[in-house]
Design a protein around this motif. Structure first.
Motif, PDB file in Angstrom:
ATOM      1  N   GLU A   1       0.839  -1.201   0.000  1.00 53.67           N
ATOM      2  CA  GLU A   1       0.000   0.000   0.000  1.00 53.67           C
ATOM      3  C   GLU A   1       0.876   1.254   0.000  1.00 53.67           C
ATOM      4  OE1 GLU A   1      -3.760   1.712  -0.247  1.00 53.67           O
ATOM      5  OE2 GLU A   1      -3.237  -0.416  -0.234  1.00 53.67           O
ATOM      6  N   VAL A   2       1.930   1.225   0.799  1.00 52.89           N
ATOM      7  CA  VAL A   2       2.867   2.356   0.857  1.00 52.89           C
ATOM      8  C   VAL A   2       3.540   2.549  -0.498  1.00 52.89           C
ATOM      9  CG1 VAL A   2       5.132   3.025   1.767  1.00 52.89           C
ATOM     10  CG2 VAL A   2       3.311   2.356   3.335  1.00 52.89           C
ATOM     11  N   ALA A   3       3.942   1.448  -1.126  1.00 50.73           N
ATOM     12  CA  ALA A   3       4.593   1.526  -2.442  1.00 50.73           C
ATOM     13  C   ALA A   3       3.653   2.147  -3.475  1.00 50.73           C
ATOM     14  CB  ALA A   3       5.034   0.140  -2.891  1.00 50.73           C
ATOM     15  N   LYS A   4       2.392   1.814  -3.377  1.00 47.54           N
ATOM     16  CA  LYS A   4       1.399   2.328  -4.320  1.00 47.54           C
ATOM     17  C   LYS A   4       1.257   3.844  -4.209  1.00 47.54           C
ATOM     18  CE  LYS A   4      -3.555   1.938  -5.385  1.00 47.54           C
ATOM     19  NZ  LYS A   4      -4.840   1.293  -4.980  1.00 47.54           N
ATOM     20  N   ASP A   5       1.344   4.369  -2.984  1.00 44.89           N
ATOM     21  CA  ASP A   5       1.126   5.795  -2.759  1.00 44.89           C
ATOM     22  C   ASP A   5       2.417   6.623  -2.768  1.00 44.89           C
ATOM     23  OD1 ASP A   5      -1.572   5.293  -2.495  1.00 44.89           O
ATOM     24  OD2 ASP A   5      -1.485   5.066  -0.313  1.00 44.89           O
ATOM     25  N   ALA A   6       3.572   5.965  -2.853  1.00 39.68           N
ATOM     26  CA  ALA A   6       4.850   6.672  -2.750  1.00 39.68           C
ATOM     27  C   ALA A   6       5.149   7.471  -4.018  1.00 39.68           C
ATOM     28  CB  ALA A   6       5.968   5.678  -2.486  1.00 39.68           C
ATOM     29  N   ASP A   7       5.933   8.540  -3.853  1.00 44.08           N
ATOM     30  CA  ASP A   7       6.393   9.321  -5.007  1.00 44.08           C
ATOM     31  C   ASP A   7       7.521   8.602  -5.738  1.00 44.08           C
ATOM     32  OD1 ASP A   7       4.774  11.804  -4.576  1.00 44.08           O
ATOM     33  OD2 ASP A   7       5.880  11.825  -2.686  1.00 44.08           O
ATOM     34  N   LEU A   8       8.256   7.763  -5.010  1.00 43.40           N
ATOM     35  CA  LEU A   8       9.373   7.013  -5.585  1.00 43.40           C
ATOM     36  C   LEU A   8       9.532   5.717  -4.810  1.00 43.40           C
ATOM     37  CD1 LEU A   8      11.872   6.893  -7.502  1.00 43.40           C
ATOM     38  CD2 LEU A   8      13.162   8.072  -5.707  1.00 43.40           C
ATOM     39  N   ILE A   9       9.892   4.649  -5.534  1.00 40.99           N
ATOM     40  CA  ILE A   9      10.126   3.344  -4.909  1.00 40.99           C
ATOM     41  C   ILE A   9      11.590   2.971  -5.087  1.00 40.99           C
ATOM     42  CG2 ILE A   9       9.615   0.867  -5.002  1.00 40.99           C
ATOM     43  CD1 ILE A   9       6.827   1.634  -6.077  1.00 40.99           C
ATOM     44  N   LEU A  10      12.232   2.578  -3.996  1.00 42.91           N
ATOM     45  CA  LEU A  10      13.553   1.958  -4.075  1.00 42.91           C
ATOM     46  C   LEU A  10      13.325   0.457  -3.985  1.00 42.91           C
ATOM     47  CD1 LEU A  10      15.753   4.187  -1.700  1.00 42.91           C
ATOM     48  CD2 LEU A  10      15.297   4.464  -4.152  1.00 42.91           C
ATOM     49  N   TYR A  11      13.522  -0.227  -5.117  1.00 43.05           N
ATOM     50  CA  TYR A  11      13.286  -1.670  -5.182  1.00 43.05           C
ATOM     51  C   TYR A  11      14.621  -2.378  -4.969  1.00 43.05           C
ATOM     52  CZ  TYR A  11      12.808  -6.183  -7.541  1.00 43.05           C
ATOM     53  OH  TYR A  11      12.871  -7.502  -7.862  1.00 43.05           O
ATOM     54  N   LEU A  12      14.749  -3.072  -3.829  1.00 38.54           N
ATOM     55  CA  LEU A  12      16.016  -3.679  -3.425  1.00 38.54           C
ATOM     56  C   LEU A  12      16.091  -5.160  -3.773  1.00 38.54           C
ATOM     57  CD1 LEU A  12      16.145  -0.985  -1.918  1.00 38.54           C
ATOM     58  CD2 LEU A  12      17.042  -2.204   0.082  1.00 38.54           C
ATOM     59  N   LYS A  13      17.249  -5.551  -4.269  1.00 35.03           N
ATOM     60  CA  LYS A  13      17.535  -6.961  -4.522  1.00 35.03           C
ATOM     61  C   LYS A  13      18.994  -7.218  -4.159  1.00 35.03           C
ATOM     62  CE  LYS A  13      15.994  -9.169  -8.212  1.00 35.03           C
ATOM     63  NZ  LYS A  13      15.420 -10.442  -7.717  1.00 35.03           N
ATOM     64  N   PRO A  14      19.270  -8.212  -3.285  1.00 34.01           N
ATOM     65  CA  PRO A  14      20.666  -8.533  -2.952  1.00 34.01           C
ATOM     66  C   PRO A  14      21.419  -9.024  -4.187  1.00 34.01           C
ATOM     67  CG  PRO A  14      19.138  -9.549  -1.403  1.00 34.01           C
ATOM     68  CD  PRO A  14      18.317  -9.037  -2.541  1.00 34.01           C
ATOM     69  N   ILE A  15      22.695  -8.746  -4.242  1.00 35.79           N
ATOM     70  CA  ILE A  15      23.490  -9.112  -5.409  1.00 35.79           C
ATOM     71  C   ILE A  15      23.562 -10.629  -5.590  1.00 35.79           C
ATOM     72  CG2 ILE A  15      25.757  -9.270  -4.288  1.00 35.79           C
ATOM     73  CD1 ILE A  15      26.805  -7.553  -6.684  1.00 35.79           C
ATOM     74  N   SER A  16      23.296 -11.379  -4.517  1.00 35.35           N
ATOM     75  CA  SER A  16      23.359 -12.845  -4.577  1.00 35.35           C
ATOM     76  C   SER A  16      22.025 -13.504  -4.910  1.00 35.35           C
ATOM     77  CB  SER A  16      23.845 -13.380  -3.224  1.00 35.35           C
ATOM     78  OG  SER A  16      22.996 -12.949  -2.182  1.00 35.35           O
ATOM     79  N   ASP A  17      20.997 -12.688  -5.144  1.00 35.97           N
ATOM     80  CA  ASP A  17      19.646 -13.228  -5.372  1.00 35.97           C
ATOM     81  C   ASP A  17      19.416 -13.476  -6.859  1.00 35.97           C
ATOM     82  OD1 ASP A  17      17.012 -13.891  -5.406  1.00 35.97           O
ATOM     83  OD2 ASP A  17      16.311 -12.142  -4.295  1.00 35.97           O
ATOM     84  N   PHE A  18      19.210 -14.738  -7.220  1.00 31.23           N
ATOM     85  CA  PHE A  18      18.990 -15.109  -8.620  1.00 31.23           C
ATOM     86  C   PHE A  18      17.515 -15.025  -9.014  1.00 31.23           C
ATOM     87  CE2 PHE A  18      22.963 -17.000  -7.520  1.00 31.23           C
ATOM     88  CZ  PHE A  18      23.711 -17.044  -8.685  1.00 31.23           C
ATOM     89  N   SER A  19      16.628 -15.016  -8.022  1.00 34.89           N
ATOM     90  CA  SER A  19      15.205 -15.199  -8.304  1.00 34.89           C
ATOM     91  C   SER A  19      14.573 -13.936  -8.881  1.00 34.89           C
ATOM     92  CB  SER A  19      14.463 -15.587  -7.021  1.00 34.89           C
ATOM     93  OG  SER A  19      14.551 -14.544  -6.082  1.00 34.89           O
ATOM     94  N   THR A  20      13.386 -14.124  -9.463  1.00 33.32           N
ATOM     95  CA  THR A  20      12.587 -13.005  -9.980  1.00 33.32           C
ATOM     96  C   THR A  20      11.443 -12.751  -9.012  1.00 33.32           C
ATOM     97  OG1 THR A  20      13.083 -13.590 -12.263  1.00 33.32           O
ATOM     98  CG2 THR A  20      11.172 -12.184 -11.884  1.00 33.32           C
ATOM     99  N   ASP A  21      11.244 -11.494  -8.652  1.00 35.85           N
ATOM    100  CA  ASP A  21      10.185 -11.147  -7.705  1.00 35.85           C
ATOM    101  C   ASP A  21       8.868 -10.953  -8.443  1.00 35.85           C
ATOM    102  OD1 ASP A  21      12.101 -11.206  -5.759  1.00 35.85           O
ATOM    103  OD2 ASP A  21      12.463  -9.042  -5.792  1.00 35.85           O
ATOM    104  N   ASP A  22       7.842 -11.686  -8.023  1.00 34.41           N
ATOM    105  CA  ASP A  22       6.544 -11.619  -8.685  1.00 34.41           C
ATOM    106  C   ASP A  22       5.919 -10.228  -8.569  1.00 34.41           C
ATOM    107  OD1 ASP A  22       6.723 -14.263  -9.394  1.00 34.41           O
ATOM    108  OD2 ASP A  22       5.665 -14.971  -7.598  1.00 34.41           O
TER     109      ASP A  22
END
Length: 406
Positions: free
Chosen positions: A292-313
């Motif tokens: 909900e916060v992401a939906k209303d935010a002016d900007l989103i910082l989308y974080l992914k660790p450098i070791s994460d191979f997966s795709t976030d749905d």
């Protein structure tokens, strides 16, 4: 219910120990107050005068007094300012004396500004600019508030009102005297005025909520899976320990807010719960709030660790023009790196490396600067302004349709 004819008083400076405090009095009994509390009469308006302040015959303090005669005052009424020492004892004693004078009472919140509006010393947009100026914490908040308080928004709206009035006069003449043939020039002038206004209002409405974002703070949501480094990044960006950091997944359950001033822009960072499917009711609620916060935010910082191979749905649900992708933990050894390490669409950062978040801070500043590039224009600072202009625009479109059909 307060009587608007009462004379009002209030402390105009912040309460606390300091060299000087100011008590402001406004209303028809200001001269009576001057006589009772200073034992003076007929002061030269707008001139500071040395005085003693009294409670009956007892001297309470020594300071300065200045009288502003109506209508040349902030409220448009007679105004008296008592410049006293900012002692809690002095303020309390003189406030008691003022409150005991018949027809004089403590002002309601915002009542001085309300009287200024009622007496045409300022309009509502200027009063809103004044409270924004008082509350301003960053340079851009100060600039926008001062422009509005100085009447820039009012002047623009008055120009639009004048064009509307002119257009309305022509339309009423056409309706009242249908037997008179209206020249084609007049019809074209009406159309041009309505088109001009429609374009100007549409342009102002298209600035998203830039004025509101500067007034209330540009909101940046930090989003990602559990243990993506969201809380660590929040602490690094704000340079203080705002959020608890742990290797245990799901440590952050609720939204944590932290405020900074970034190059004059007011920024509110929002640390959120790690996004994943969870049977834990509390964690699931945290995830819901994060989205909900992401939906209303002016900007989103989308974080992914450098070791994460997966795709976030959930990544596909974001407005990509409103997202900065951040590759966290870039200080990890080479052996854990993967194809993510060479992705140009991600900004690499590490909260453990020296200057590890500098590139991210620069990217955030550039993004905000681009979003708010119209900072020197007249901006809408409240939803009330936006709704009023939307209503006006709808009516203009309806009027334009009628005119073109004839």
């Amino acid at each position: 219910m307060y009587n608007e004819k009462d004379t009002i008083y209030a402390l105009a400076t912040i309460k606390g120990k300091a060299g000087v405090a100011v008590i402001r009095v406004s209303g028809t009994k200001s001269k009576e107050v001057l006589k009772i509390i200073c034992k003076k009469e007929n002061l030269t308006p707008r001139m500071m005068t040395n005085t003693l302040f009294y409670d009956s015959e007892e001297i309470v303090d020594k300071g300065l007094v200045v009288f502003f005669e109506n209508p040349k005052s902030f409220t448009g009424e007679d105004v008296l300012e008592l410049h006293i020492h900012s002692s809690l004892a002095v303020i309390k004693r003189l406030s008691k004396v003022l409150g005991e004078i018949e027809g004089v009472r403590l002002a309601d919140r915002g009542e001085f500004s309300r009287r200024a509006v009622m007496n045409n010393k300022m309009d509502l947009t200027e009063a809103e600019g004044l409270i924004d100026l008082i509350n301003a914490e960053t340079e851009f908040q100060r600039k926008i508030a001062l422009k509005q308080y100085s009447g820039e928004q009012r002047k623009l709206f008055e120009e639009w009102k004048e064009d509307l009035t002119k257009s309305l006069a022509w339309i009423e003449a056409y309706l009242d005297f249908p037997e008179e043939e209206v020249s084609e020039d007049v019809t074209v002038s009406i159309q041009n005025l309505i088109n001009k206004l429609s374009t100007a209002i549409s342009t102002m409405l298209s600035t998203k909520s830039n004025g509101e974002a500067i007034r209330t703070g540009y909101k940046i949501a930090i989003i990602g899976k559990p243990n993506a480094g969201k809380s660590s990044l929040l602490n690094a960006l704000t340079k203080r320990n705002v959020a608890i950091v742990s290797d245990i997944e799901g440590t952050t359950r609720d939204v944590i807010e932290a405020y900074i001033d970034l190059d004059g822009y007011p920024i509110t960072f929002l640390d959120t719960a790690g996004i994943r499917n969870s049977e834990d009711i509390i964690e699931a609620e945290g995830v819901r709030r994060a989205l909900e916060v992401a939906k209303d935010a002016d900007l989103i910082l989308y974080l992914k660790p450098i070791s994460d191979f997966s795709t976030d749905d959930f990544e596909k649900d974001f407005n990509q023009s409103n997202v900065l992708k951040v590759l966290t933990k870039s200080d990890l050894p080479y052996m854990v790196m993967n194809d993510n390490s060479d992705r140009d669409d991600f900004i690499k950062c590490s909260v453990k490396a020296p200057h590890g978040v500098d590139n991210l801070m620069k990217a955030i500043s550039e993004k905000i600067s681009n979003d708010l590039s119209d900072i020197n224009d007249t901006l809408l600072t409240r939803e009330r302004h936006r709704q009023a202009l939307k209503s006006c625009l709808d009516n203009l479109f309806g009027q334009r349709t009628i005119i073109y059909s004839h």
